[in-house]
Structures are given as structure tokens and as C-alpha cells.
Design a protein around this motif. Sequence first.
Motif, PDB file in Angstrom:
ATOM      1  N   GLU A  69     -19.650 -32.996 -28.337  1.00  0.00           N
ATOM      2  CA  GLU A  69     -18.538 -33.663 -27.665  1.00  0.00           C
ATOM      3  C   GLU A  69     -17.403 -32.701 -27.345  1.00  0.00           C
ATOM      4  OE1 GLU A  69     -18.306 -36.569 -26.387  1.00  0.00           O
ATOM      5  OE2 GLU A  69     -20.306 -37.180 -27.047  1.00  0.00           O
ATOM      6  N   THR A 106     -15.922 -32.729 -23.740  1.00  0.00           N
ATOM      7  CA  THR A 106     -14.610 -33.341 -23.495  1.00  0.00           C
ATOM      8  C   THR A 106     -13.447 -32.521 -24.031  1.00  0.00           C
ATOM      9  OG1 THR A 106     -14.712 -34.613 -25.572  1.00  0.00           O
ATOM     10  CG2 THR A 106     -15.647 -35.631 -23.596  1.00  0.00           C
ATOM     11  N   GLY A 154      -9.340 -32.515 -27.539  1.00  0.00           N
ATOM     12  CA  GLY A 154      -8.442 -33.652 -27.484  1.00  0.00           C
ATOM     13  C   GLY A 154      -7.439 -33.486 -26.368  1.00  0.00           C
ATOM     14  N   ILE A 155      -6.505 -34.420 -26.281  1.00  0.00           N
ATOM     15  CA  ILE A 155      -5.510 -34.370 -25.210  1.00  0.00           C
ATOM     16  C   ILE A 155      -4.202 -33.760 -25.685  1.00  0.00           C
ATOM     17  CG2 ILE A 155      -6.495 -36.289 -23.942  1.00  0.00           C
ATOM     18  CD1 ILE A 155      -4.520 -38.128 -25.259  1.00  0.00           C
ATOM     19  N   ARG A 191      -1.724 -40.904 -26.754  1.00  0.00           N
ATOM     20  CA  ARG A 191      -2.370 -41.528 -25.601  1.00  0.00           C
ATOM     21  C   ARG A 191      -1.352 -42.196 -24.684  1.00  0.00           C
ATOM     22  NH1 ARG A 191      -6.851 -45.177 -28.324  1.00  0.00           N
ATOM     23  NH2 ARG A 191      -7.311 -45.660 -26.146  1.00  0.00           N
ATOM     24  N   SER A 229      -5.871 -41.571 -22.038  1.00  0.00           N
ATOM     25  CA  SER A 229      -7.060 -41.649 -22.886  1.00  0.00           C
ATOM     26  C   SER A 229      -8.231 -40.949 -22.222  1.00  0.00           C
ATOM     27  CB  SER A 229      -7.432 -43.113 -23.168  1.00  0.00           C
ATOM     28  OG  SER A 229      -6.377 -43.798 -23.784  1.00  0.00           O
ATOM     29  N   LEU A 230      -9.189 -40.581 -23.042  1.00  0.00           N
ATOM     30  CA  LEU A 230     -10.443 -40.026 -22.550  1.00  0.00           C
ATOM     31  C   LEU A 230     -11.481 -41.140 -22.446  1.00  0.00           C
ATOM     32  CD1 LEU A 230     -10.635 -36.751 -24.688  1.00  0.00           C
ATOM     33  CD2 LEU A 230      -9.848 -36.986 -22.321  1.00  0.00           C
ATOM     34  N   LYS A 231     -12.540 -40.856 -21.717  1.00  0.00           N
ATOM     35  CA  LYS A 231     -13.616 -41.847 -21.566  1.00  0.00           C
ATOM     36  C   LYS A 231     -14.230 -42.197 -22.914  1.00  0.00           C
ATOM     37  CE  LYS A 231     -16.628 -44.207 -19.095  1.00  0.00           C
ATOM     38  NZ  LYS A 231     -17.576 -44.629 -20.126  1.00  0.00           N
ATOM     39  N   HIS A 273     -12.701 -42.457 -25.726  1.00  0.00           N
ATOM     40  CA  HIS A 273     -11.831 -43.425 -26.389  1.00  0.00           C
ATOM     41  C   HIS A 273     -12.124 -44.838 -25.902  1.00  0.00           C
ATOM     42  CE1 HIS A 273      -8.794 -39.907 -26.873  1.00  0.00           C
ATOM     43  NE2 HIS A 273      -9.611 -39.972 -27.903  1.00  0.00           N
ATOM     44  N   GLU A 274     -12.259 -44.977 -24.612  1.00  0.00           N
ATOM     45  CA  GLU A 274     -12.530 -46.300 -24.042  1.00  0.00           C
ATOM     46  C   GLU A 274     -13.899 -46.814 -24.476  1.00  0.00           C
ATOM     47  OE1 GLU A 274     -12.074 -45.746 -19.887  1.00  0.00           O
ATOM     48  OE2 GLU A 274      -9.884 -45.447 -19.983  1.00  0.00           O
TER      49      GLU A 274
END
Length: 317
Positions: free
Chosen positions: A169, A173, A176-177, A181, A186-188, A190-191
Motif C-alpha cells: 500500500e 498510495t 499518508g497525506i 483529512r 481523504s485517500l481512496k 480511507h473511503e
Amino acid sequence: KQWYQRRVAITAGEPLLVEPVVLDKHTKKPGHVCEPEIFEDAPVHTALVAYLNLGLLVVFGYIRDFLRLWGYESNIGAVEFGNEGFPPLFHEFESFYHRNVYHRGSMLTAAPLAGTPGAEIEIIEREWGEHLSSFKLTDKKKTYLNVGSYNYLGFAENDGYCSKDTRHEIKKTGCGIASSRAELGSLKIHEDLQELVAEFVGKPAAIVFGMGFATNSLNLPALMDEGCLLISDELNHSSLILGARLCGAKIAVFKHNDVKDLERVIRRSIVMGQQRTRRPWRKIMIVVEGLYSMEGTMCDLPSIVAKKEKVPTATLR
């Protein structure tokens, strides 16, 4: 999923709700009834030996402090000086306990680790100084079975399922960001996680937080404020206690996992209302934990939910 049948009390003398009856999902007939959690008391001889050992350490500690006072033994504790007129830096008994009880038990605790805390764990052996006041690390290591780590999901392992998926991951991805958030989105992943959680608990949506302590301490003030009542289990985690204090709501406490005492608190709170004005509470929230890790007990959630659903203004967290 379990389906619960609630039987409403007819008279005021009966409890709000009796214990929930579990119904089979397909036949809708009564199935297995939830049994109360039973905790085994410690054997009498085990408790006596434990208290006897603690008592002996305390008695010998006072004897050693007397010998230190007269110079027959070196003093390994902190000594205060030049603080006349100021409160002491060390509480008398806490300093005594640390000096005479904790130090003597430190051979079995606070051991330095030599690797990740997996199913097995490596401990570095130590050479102890005089009166166990200090230690020196050696080159010897011993392997022990690990039953005291928070690594129950395997996140701290160098190899294995979690490490492999984590590396995959991160390559896809990133780490992290690098912010909340609310600020950077958010990242995909997270959703996807939130959709999976909502599906698992049978709710239309879910929010996933990255830190448990902040989840409890910062979300309670967003849900409760003045004029509200928060009913808390007496053994709730400190994060829930902090959130309860920050939200400004009135706090009522019930005995740990005691549904009857919870009912008593609910009844009294509804009858008495808010302090001074006696107006009805704007909102009532019951706050419990699913698993009390320090006590090793499970929340009697079906019974608490049954009590909660009898109160129109109550929510359960």
C-alpha cells in the motif's frame, strides 16, 4: 447479527426492560439466551501469598530505611535539600515504595527488548548493581513467550501478512497525506475502509479515525454540551473521561457493567432533571467500552442497548 426482542414492563414497580431474548435470524424463534459474564475469584491461598509477599517487602523496607538513617546501608533514593518553605518534590510513601518495593521487583519488569514484540520476544539480560539500584546490559539474550504486548494485530512484525500488505500500500498510495483529512482530504483507501466498516456493523455510513484517544476525547464535545447528561461506566478509559470533562455536560457514573445500577441512574436522572432548573435533559448519552482491557471484562452490550432504547432522548456510544 443478532436480533433482540424487548419486553416492556407493565407496571412502574418492574424494571424498564427485562433481559433481552436472542432470536434466530431466520426462524425468528428464541435461540441462545445471553448469559451474564462470570469472573472467577482468585483462590484464597494465592491472594494470601501475594499480600504476604507485599507486606514483607514493606516491613523489610522500613527496616532498611532505619539502617540507612544510621549509615549501615547506602541510600539509593533521591535526597532533597535546600527547599525549605517549598512543598516536597517527592511524596513520602511513593518514594518509599519506589525505593524498597519497585526496585526489588524491577528484575522481572521493564526488561529491555532485543527485537519486535511478536508471538515470541527476545529480552536482553542485565547485570544488577548494589541493592538493585542500577543495571548493566550484557550480550546475552533469552527468548520468551510474549503475552503482554499491544502487537495483537502483528503490525510490529518485520515479516508476515501485515508487513507485506503495508509495503504494497505504501508503494501504491504513499505513507499518508501528512495532515488531517479535514485539511488535505481523504485517500481512496480511507473511503474503502469506511464503506467496509459500515457494511460490517450494518449502518449506512461510518467514519474511521486514526487515533483512539483523540476519537474519544475530541468527539464527545462535538456531540454533547451544556444541558446534556452523560452516563459513564465507572471504569471507562481516561480518553472517555477527558472527553466527558471537555464537553461541559453533566456526568453521572454507574457501577461497572451493572445494568441494574444503570437503570437506577437513568430513572433518577430523568425524574430529577437538570440541576437547579429541574428541566428535562436535552440529550442523554450512555458511554461504555466494548472491551475493558485493564480489567479483562466485556461490555454487556445487549442489556445496555435494551435499557437505552426505552429512553427516547438517550444515545449509546
